[in-house]
Design an enzyme around this catalytic site. Sequence first.
Site, short mmCIF file in Angstrom:
data_model
loop_
_atom_site.label_atom_id
_atom_site.label_comp_id
_atom_site.label_asym_id
_atom_site.label_seq_id
_atom_site.Cartn_x
_atom_site.Cartn_y
_atom_site.Cartn_z
N GLY A 110 7.09 3.09 0.60
CA GLY A 110 7.79 1.82 0.49
C GLY A 110 7.83 1.12 1.84
N ASP A 111 8.34 -0.10 1.84
CA ASP A 111 8.47 -0.89 3.08
C ASP A 111 7.12 -1.15 3.75
OD1 ASP A 111 11.27 -0.66 2.70
OD2 ASP A 111 11.20 1.31 3.66
N LYS A 164 5.21 -5.43 1.28
CA LYS A 164 4.77 -5.99 -0.01
C LYS A 164 5.27 -7.42 -0.19
CE LYS A 164 6.52 -2.50 -2.41
NZ LYS A 164 6.74 -1.46 -1.39
N ASN A 191 17.28 -1.34 -5.53
CA ASN A 191 17.02 -0.46 -4.37
C ASN A 191 15.87 -1.02 -3.54
OD1 ASN A 191 15.22 0.01 -6.48
ND2 ASN A 191 15.10 2.21 -6.20
N GLY A 212 13.70 -3.80 -1.40
CA GLY A 212 14.08 -4.86 -0.46
C GLY A 212 12.84 -5.58 -0.01
N HIS A 213 12.68 -6.82 -0.44
CA HIS A 213 11.50 -7.59 -0.05
C HIS A 213 11.94 -8.79 0.78
CE1 HIS A 213 8.94 -5.93 -3.62
NE2 HIS A 213 9.23 -5.03 -2.72
N THR A 214 11.36 -8.88 1.96
CA THR A 214 11.68 -10.01 2.83
C THR A 214 10.54 -11.01 2.79
OG1 THR A 214 12.89 -8.51 4.26
CG2 THR A 214 12.35 -10.67 5.19
N GLN A 235 9.04 0.02 -4.05
CA GLN A 235 8.91 1.34 -3.39
C GLN A 235 7.43 1.65 -3.15
OE1 GLN A 235 11.16 1.54 -6.49
NE2 GLN A 235 12.58 0.61 -5.08
N LYS A 259 17.81 2.94 9.82
CA LYS A 259 16.66 3.00 10.70
C LYS A 259 15.55 3.76 9.97
CE LYS A 259 15.94 4.06 15.49
NZ LYS A 259 15.97 5.14 16.39
N ARG A 260 14.34 3.24 9.99
CA ARG A 260 13.25 3.96 9.32
C ARG A 260 12.62 4.98 10.26
NH1 ARG A 260 10.98 -1.75 7.34
NH2 ARG A 260 12.44 -2.12 5.66
N LEU A 288 -0.58 -4.75 11.40
CA LEU A 288 -1.57 -4.28 12.38
C LEU A 288 -1.10 -4.61 13.80
CD1 LEU A 288 -4.48 -3.15 12.73
CD2 LEU A 288 -5.27 -5.51 12.76
N ASP A 289 -0.44 -5.75 13.96
CA ASP A 289 -0.01 -6.20 15.29
C ASP A 289 0.98 -5.24 15.95
OD1 ASP A 289 1.46 -7.40 13.01
OD2 ASP A 289 2.86 -8.05 14.56
P1 IMP Z 1 16.96 5.64 -4.84
O1 IMP Z 1 15.79 4.86 -5.33
O2 IMP Z 1 18.10 4.78 -4.37
O3 IMP Z 1 17.40 6.70 -5.81
O4 IMP Z 1 16.51 6.45 -3.52
C1 IMP Z 1 15.58 7.53 -3.58
C2 IMP Z 1 14.65 7.53 -2.36
O5 IMP Z 1 13.82 6.38 -2.42
C3 IMP Z 1 15.37 7.46 -1.01
O6 IMP Z 1 14.62 8.19 -0.07
C4 IMP Z 1 15.33 5.98 -0.66
O7 IMP Z 1 15.40 5.77 0.73
C5 IMP Z 1 13.95 5.63 -1.21
N1 IMP Z 1 13.81 4.21 -1.56
C6 IMP Z 1 14.30 3.58 -2.65
N2 IMP Z 1 13.94 2.29 -2.64
C7 IMP Z 1 13.21 2.09 -1.54
C8 IMP Z 1 12.51 0.95 -1.00
O8 IMP Z 1 12.50 -0.14 -1.56
N3 IMP Z 1 11.84 1.17 0.16
C9 IMP Z 1 11.80 2.38 0.76
N4 IMP Z 1 12.41 3.46 0.29
C10 IMP Z 1 13.11 3.32 -0.85
#
Ligand code: IMP
Length: 429
Positions: free
Chosen positions: A12-13, A16, A38, A40-42, A223, A303-304, A331-332
Amino acid sequence: MANVTVIGAQWGDEGKGKIVDWLSSRADAVVRFQGGHNAGHTLVVDGDVFKLSLLPSGIVTGTLSIIGNGVVLDPWALKAEIEKLSGQGVSITAENFAIADNCALILPLHRDLDGLRETAAGSGKIGTTGRGIGPAYEDKVGRRAIRVCDLAHLDALDPQLDRLCAHHDALRAGFDQPPVDREALLAELRDIAPYVLQYAQPVWKRLKKVRKAGAKILFEGAQGVLLDVDHGTYPFVTSSNTVSGTAASGSGLGPSATGFVLGIVKAYTTRVGSGPFPTELDDEIGQRLGEQGHEFGTVTGRKRRCGWFDAVIVRQSCAVSGVTGIALTKLDVLDGFETIRICTGYRLRGKILDYLPAHAADQAAVEPIYEEMDGWQETTAGARSWADLPAQAIKYISRVQELIETPVALVSTSPERDDTILVRDPFMD
Ligand code: IMP
């Protein structure tokens, strides 16, 4: 192939939001098919920043936006997101927005259970987003979910509430929690029902009509493949199938509709939450990737974790998701590194592996095998053609493409929509 399915090929992240926004400006309909708020698209459009969690990215450009049956929908989060976007001047009406009437709902009791379980798990927690996603999917497959269509029949909800509350009350008792306040839940549902129902319809039918009329449909995954409940780093995954195949089942259009499968791939790797991450860097390089890449979660602000590009997992993601081509993003962020590493395989107890094994203990134990390349000192930010890229950056992209056995269709070089190098147009393929 008039349609495009976009999925994340890592955890994820991957960026997209920008790619989906860029594609949705040319699509006639955008469909979310799994996950919930869950995600998050910016999006950055003409300098304005839009943060989306549940709504399809097409909503910002006024494109027909659809929440498919594969999504789990929190009605209160939906209302809050629509109100926030309306405040930013985005028009959301029953004309340009629809929700599948067979979508399962996320209720406050799901959020409660998500939190109770995570707290009880201590250091063994999944690191969920706390949005109730997992418990809501459990109730869906357990055949006790309340769905969008039930909101039109709240007077007949008693037998369903019996089943749902019996299940949750037993679980809550195990956590020393009081039973579900059934009357309060019903009152909350009565209150929100008209708001949700104004958008509810059999979206499979609407999509069928749109498709018949020759529309270009964009399926927007959330995701990433490594968070897929089957193919991901189980149990440290989300509770839906994030692979491209879900676009068919989660929207009500068959597999023939999915079209070009575009895998979004970040030029390095990140992960939020717990679980194995073979190329994770716990040093100043990881720190630098996080800082240069602004790696903080859109939904939770966490924090990722950051690391080098892992060609093994991306090759696997592309295979299990039938990826036609990738969009390489951020890439940058690699600009200015003296040397860059790519993981090409794993070592596990003396054996060399070219894939990520299924068992969690093996996934945690694999050691990355790296190859090293010279980096580039010039900036790639804002590049819009190959000619704008330093030779070493092109070499990096070529090597990535070769290792993942999948061609590059797009390269994204900044959050701005037009800072994109187009190699192969997914909609024209
Ligand atoms: P859940 O989807 O809230 O049940 O989380 C399960 C796992 O998926 C956790 O590790 C979250 O951090 C990850 N996760 C859920 N949605 C995203 C997303 O949009 N981006 C990145 N990780 C996500």
